[in-house]
Structure formats: C-alpha cells, structure tokens
Design an enzyme around this catalytic site. Structure first.
Site, PDB file in Angstrom:
ATOM      1  N   GLU B  82     -56.530  17.646 -22.943  1.00  0.00           N
ATOM      2  CA  GLU B  82     -57.838  17.398 -22.306  1.00  0.00           C
ATOM      3  C   GLU B  82     -58.902  16.897 -23.289  1.00  0.00           C
ATOM      4  O   GLU B  82     -59.703  16.029 -22.958  1.00  0.00           O
ATOM      5  CB  GLU B  82     -58.345  18.650 -21.583  1.00  0.00           C
ATOM      6  N   HIS B 151     -58.961  29.881 -12.790  1.00  0.00           N
ATOM      7  CA  HIS B 151     -58.843  28.727 -11.899  1.00  0.00           C
ATOM      8  C   HIS B 151     -59.946  28.689 -10.849  1.00  0.00           C
ATOM      9  O   HIS B 151     -59.764  28.127  -9.779  1.00  0.00           O
ATOM     10  CB  HIS B 151     -57.473  28.704 -11.204  1.00  0.00           C
TER      11      HIS B 151
END
Ligand SMILES: Cc1ncc(C[n+]2csc(CCOP(=O)(O)OP(=O)(O)O)c2C)c(N)n1
Lengths: 323, 359
Positions: B82, B151
C-alpha cells in the site's frame, strides 16, 4: 568506451561546479543566514554527474535530503537553489521547501523528499506516467543506503519489474545512515542480493569514478528508452563530511580519521582532474579559467539570494491547494 | 447480509425530492461505476488501480468490468504494497496522470500514511506551487457482520487533520457519482471515504456526467429548531431522525457536509445562527474526531448564536468489537440522534421559559 574530449571536460566542469558550490555553502554556513539543514554531497559528485550526463531535459529525477548535486547535475537553476537555502521568495520552492526540498520542473526535477526512501516510489510512479503516456523518457531515482533499508524499495522494484517501467534506481551507497554503518543494517554484501539479475539489469560501480558511473547509467538509460524495463546501479562511495551541517565529523568517533582520509584521497573531482591533466586533455590555465567562471557564477547566485525578498508571513496560506 | 455481499435493497431517503417516473434510480455502486466509466472515457490520463479492481466482484461493484472496457493498462490490479503503490500513484500524478486508487477499507490506508501524509499532501505547498498531485484515494468504511477492529475504522478524523488533503464523504447515490467526478477533476490529492451501508441504497442519479463542488455542503432538510450536522451514511440516520422528531413537532435542519476538507463553515454557521442548537453526528470516534472539530468551530465562530450546549453523537472510544451484541452497542445512529435532540430541545423550552419570566 571512448569519450570525446568535450564530454570529458563537461563531466569535469559539472563535478567541479557542484563541488565549489558545496564548498561555498559550507564556508558561509556558520553565519547562520542559511537557516535550513544542509546535507552536503562532497565526495559524491561523480554519481549525480555521471548519471545526469545521460539524461535530457524531459527525463525525470527523484532526489533526497542530500540533493544539491542531483539538482545541479540535472540542470537546476543555481540562483534559485541558493535563494532557497536563504529561504527567499525567489528560491526554487519559494522559501517553502528549504535545502531538503528542491524542485525545478523545467528540467524534470519534480521535488525531493526528506523522508528517507520517499522518492523511491514517487520516482517509480513518474516512470509509470511515462509508460502510460508512451513518452520516450526515463525516470531516475537517487537514494542512499539508509533508504535501501525501507520497504518501499522492495515494493517499488517489484512493481517496476511487473510493469517493465523505464526507471533507473541509483543506489548511492555512501556507507552510512547518519552514524550507522550499512553493514549493521543490510543483510547482503550488495543490496540487490534479493533481486536476481534476470529480472532487472543490475551493476555495481565505483561511485567515485565518473566514467564508470556514466557507462553503467548509459546502458541503463538506453535499456529504459528501449522498453527493456528497470535497472539498478549500486555506486559505492563514501560520505566524507558529517551527516548534516558543515565540516568533518571525525571527532564524533564512529569512524576513524584514517578511514575518512583514505576516501578523501579518492576524491572523484581531484582524481579525475589529475587524469585529464596527465592525458593532456586539460591544462592548468584551462582549469583556472573554469574555476573563475564557476566562482563568478556562484558569487552572482549568492548575491541574488541575499538581495532577494523574504516571503511575507501574511502569505502563509498560499499554495496549500492548486486551483 | 453476509460480509462479502451487500445488496442494494433499500431506497435511500428521498433527499432530492425526486419521485417522478422519469427519474433514473440506480444502486450506489453503479453510481460510482458510472462516474469512473465517464471519467475514463473523457480523459485519457485517468486510470484506476487497486487490489481487486478487476476481480469478479469489482470492488463492491464500483469498478465492475471496467478493465474489460478500458483494458488492463488503465484499470489494473496492484500488489498489496500500500505505501509503495500510493507513492507510485503520487508519482504518476506528478507525471501528469490522474490516478484513482481503490482500497476496500480505510484500515489499509494506515500502511500508506507516509505517502499520503508526508508526500501527497505536501507536494504542492512544499514546492511553492510548482507541482500538482491530482490523485484520488478511495476506501470504503466497513460495518457489520463481525468486521471487527481492523476492518471497520472510520478514520475521517485522522485525514481531516492533515492540511493539503481534501476529504470527501458522499451520502447519496447522486453525490457518489458527482463527487467522484469532481475529485478526479481536482488538481489535489482527494480522499474519498465511502461507507459500506451506503451500498445498500438505490437512488436518483442522472445519466450525464456532472460535478458537485468540493468544499460545499448541502441542507438535506430545512428546519428551525435545531441543526443536525452529519456526513456520509450518518446523513441517512440524521434525516430519518429528523423525520421522527417532526412527529413531536421538532423541526430539525439536517446538514450534509459532503466534504470535510475544505469544510463549508458558512453553511454550518448560518444554520446555527438560525437554530441556536446543534447535534453533530459522525460514523467515527468521538475523541479528536470530526464531531470535536466541528463543535470547536461552532464554539469559536458561532458561540453568540448558541442557545444550548453542543451535543455529539459518535462511536465510543474503543476498537470496534466483532460480536453482534457488542457491535450494536458500538454504533450510534437514529436513536442517539433523537435522544440528543430531545435533550437540547427540552433545554430550549427552559431557556424560552426563563426569557418569558424575565420579561
Ligand atoms: C523515514 C525516515 N527515517 C529517518 C530519517 C532521519 N534521517 C535523515 S537522513 C538519514 C540518513 C539516511 O541515510 P542514507 O539514505 O544513506 O542517505 P545519506 O544521508 O547517507 O545520504 C536519516 C536516518 C528520515 N529523514 N526519514
């Protein structure tokens, strides 16, 4: 490889100019008028010059906190560099960047990061832009052995290989991150031990020998322009000055005066000059003329910087967003 | 509604007052996809990247099959990396492209904070305006079905803190498309934080491309008694709360911020001037979050208009628990908003009563 006299003199001139600029900055730094941290590249000039001599104006470079040499070698404006060190409105970054954040978009220098390793992915991304726009350019990423510790190097190289990007990673191994030796931080003898040469053109060169750097960079640049993907060149060198600021740091004791002396004797500028003299490619008079030209240009740049206006506090919000 | 599947089964609140037959109603994901489709076809420099943008589910449907239409050069899957890939997107933007980088969840952006915060947000300012970074980073806040602590983080407070980033949080299908098109056209780094629950919605979306100005909010329901300020999915909760409150005769104004940076201060302060009472509601945490920032703004610039303390509705300061009973306790919404408003409006009655007796 055969070099024309013109090329040899150009390489020498460019290194000499970067050296003399660094020495002038260093000699005036104690006056505390350049209120910005400096990281001199004295002893590493051959890398910036040997690589950039293969580039044209439209090629990109990515640089770091130790970026004066990259900026000048690529053709960045000297006056604007010095004005930036004096934090003036006329500086290349209008006094918003300082010594570690140089830019000159007119010659493909799109801004240097002082986050170690930060320029590695952004330089790779500029290669992606070149690739997608089908331009005939390359992107060169200069970074040090400290940056080689960062995960983004692996992430970027992997992506560059997948996409066959026209990017050239120039690893300036000056053997130190501040006071920490590369051998204490890197597992392998050479940093691309993890990247097999069949995936990418890799080469190790003496970073203090401008012609060696030039030749390796030339091959890498040609490959990139021909769509053959990324390259990785390790340039072995040494940081003879302290990590930041002016002068030697021999007194700190993390390395010996002998070690520093050994590398000073391998000075890329002096050694190359001696070779040129020996081969009769340059004369003492020509060197003096060069030096005079360079001194005048540096005088002029410092005068420009010192006489330039400082940015006004009331403009602090300017440039936050682009319209 | 299992985790991996989200179905657009609900009509979003009728924000746009569009009930006519000729109005096209499409799912939220399709609105985003249409924006991307139009941006890709209108500008050759736009490209879409991210983990799974070309997979069979196409990023909750938002990027579905775009790679087939525009090719894998312009719509491509990425390694996980990322931070590196964000830097690559930043570099591509510097090099003249307009990347749109998709992430399933904002939690993963935390790995890219160096490139987002140290690089993308700084590049224009740090170089005195010499370079632009026209980059869109998109991520969808998770919620429900045991998403748990890693999440489901609503990290808008974190991103709102950073000068040089624009922060967009759409609440409607119409906005999901219009704000995406504006974000892609913007010359600065823009973070779009979506919310999973918005993907349950269908709503009115015109077919042609259009842009919604970044930095301007909108009044979703005008009212006189109290201002409820929200963004993203919380706007639906706020709107439904306002409808509920109207049954008690409380006339609440609902502001949808649309963008958190730049923030539409004028819209907020004008409304507060009118109502004198405020509830700020958010899908994120309370401490140091956007409810804190907006409350501070009102205290600083609108104090004279206030007739009651500001109340905040936000998540408690703990990581999101997985279990559904705990999850239910974690999330705030219509109930908490209604309760907060009722507290303040009682407060109003007292204040009015006092005024009257003083006379
Ligand atoms: C991410 C990050 N970590 C640490 C630092 C502090 N720091 C500044 S320069 C430097 C040394 C970097 O070494 P290297 O990459 O070899 O470059 P050199 O200074 O030797 O040219 C360090 C650790 C930083 N600026 N950024």
């Amino acid at each position: 490889m055969k070099f024309s006299q013109e090329t040899l003199l150009r390489l020498y001139y460019d290194m000499f100019r970067i050296r003399k600029t660094q020495l002038r900055i260093e000699s005036l730094y104690h006056l505390d008028e350049m209120k910005t941290p400096i990281h001199l590249c004295i002893g590493q000039e051959a890398i910036a010059v040997g690589v950039c001599a293969n580039l044209n104006k439209y090629d990109y470079i990515s640089s770091s906190h130790r970026g004066h040499g990259h900026y000048l070698a690529k053709g960045g404006d000297l006056k604007k560099l010095i004005a930036e060190l004096y934090c003036r409105e006329t500086g290349c970054s209008k006094g918003h960047g300082g010594s570690m954040h140089l830019v000159d978009t007119s010659i493909g220098h799109m801004g240097s990061s002082s986050i170690v390793g930060g320029g590695i992915p952004t330089g790779t991304g500029m290669a992606l832009a070149i690739h997608m726009k089908k331009q005939n350019c390359v992107s060169v990423v200069f970074f040090g052995d400290g940056a080689a510790d960062e995960g983004v190097l692996y992430e970027s190289i992997n992506f560059a290989i997948i996409k066959k990007l026209p990017v050239i990673y120039i690893y300036e191994n000056n053997q130190f991150s501040v006071c920490s030796r590369v051998s204490a931080r890197q597992a392998g003898e050479v940093v691309f031990h993890a990247v097999a040469p069949e995936y990418m053109f890799t080469k190790t060169v003496d970073g203090n020998t401008v012609l060696e750097v030039y030749e390796a960079a030339r091959e890498a640049v040609l490959r990139a322009r021909n769509g053959q993907g990324p390259s990785f060149i390790e340039c072995k060198t040494y940081r003879v000055r302290g990590h930041a600021g002016a002068g030697s740091d021999a007194k700190l004791g993390y390395r010996s005066a002998e070690e520093i002396g050994f590398w000073e004797s391998k000075c890329p500028v002096t050694v190359f000059c001696e070779e040129l003299l020996k081969k009769g490619l340059i004369t003492q008079n020509e060197i003096q003329d060069m030096e005079q030209d360079i001194d005048l240009e540096i005088d002029e740049a410092f005068r420009f910087a010192q006489e330039s206006p400082l940015p006004k506090g009331e403009h602090i919000l300017q440039y936050l967003f682009s319209e | 509604m299992p985790w991996s599947k989200i179905k657009p089964e609900l009509n979003e609140p009728d924000f746009n007052n569009v009930t006519g037959k000729d109005k096209r109603i499409i799912p939220y994901a399709d609105a985003i996809r249409e924006a991307l489709d139009q941006a890709l076809s209108l500008d050759a420099n736009v490209f879409v990247m991210g983990q799974g943008v070309d997979d069979p589910s196409g990023m909750f449907g938002a990027t579905l099959n775009l790679h087939e239409k525009y090719g894998k050069k312009r719509v491509f899957d990425t390694p996980l990396a990322e931070n590196g890939l964000t830097g690559i997107a930043v570099g591509a933007a510097i090099g003249g492209m307009r990347p749109v980088y998709f992430h399933n969840r904002p939690d993963f952006l935390l790995l890219a904070m160096d490139q987002i915060v140290n690089h993308a947000s700084k590049w224009h300012y740090m170089f005195g305006g010499a370079v632009n970074v026209p980059l869109v980073i998109w991520a969808c806040i998770g919620r429900g079905w045991g998403s748990a602590a890693q999440h489901s983080q609503a990290l808008q407070g974190l991103f709102m803190h950073i000068p040089g980033l624009k922060l967009v949080m759409p609440a409607t299908c119409y906005d999901a498309k219009g704000l995406m098109l504006s974000s892609i056209a913007d010359n600065n780094p823009v973070i779009i934080l979506e919310h999973r629950y918005n993907f349950r919605h269908k709503g009115f979306v015109p077919k042609e491309p259009y842009r919604i100005p970044i930095g301007k909010g909108i009044i979703r329901k005008p009212g006189e008694d109290i201002t409820i300020i929200a963004a993203s999915y919380m706007v639906s909760e706020a709107y439904n709360a306002a409808l509920e409150l109207s049954k008690d005769g409380i006339d609440a104004e609902v502001i949808d911020l649309r963008t958190l940076r730049p923030l539409d201060e004028e819209l907020i302060l004008t409304s507060v001037k009118k109502t004198g009472r405020v509830v700020v509601a958010d899908t994120g945490w309370k401490t140091g979050g956007i409810t804190a920032e907006i409350s501070a703004l009102i205290a600083e610039k609108g104090f004279a208009s206030l007739r009651a303390p500001i109340l905040r509705v936000a998540c408690p300061d703990v990581p999101t628990p997985a279990g559904y009973t705990l999850e239910e306790a974690f999330y705030a919404g219509i109930l908490e908003i209604v309760t907060a408003v009722r507290k303040l409006v009682k407060c109003k009655e007292r204040a009015d009563a006092k005024k009257i007796t003083l006379k």
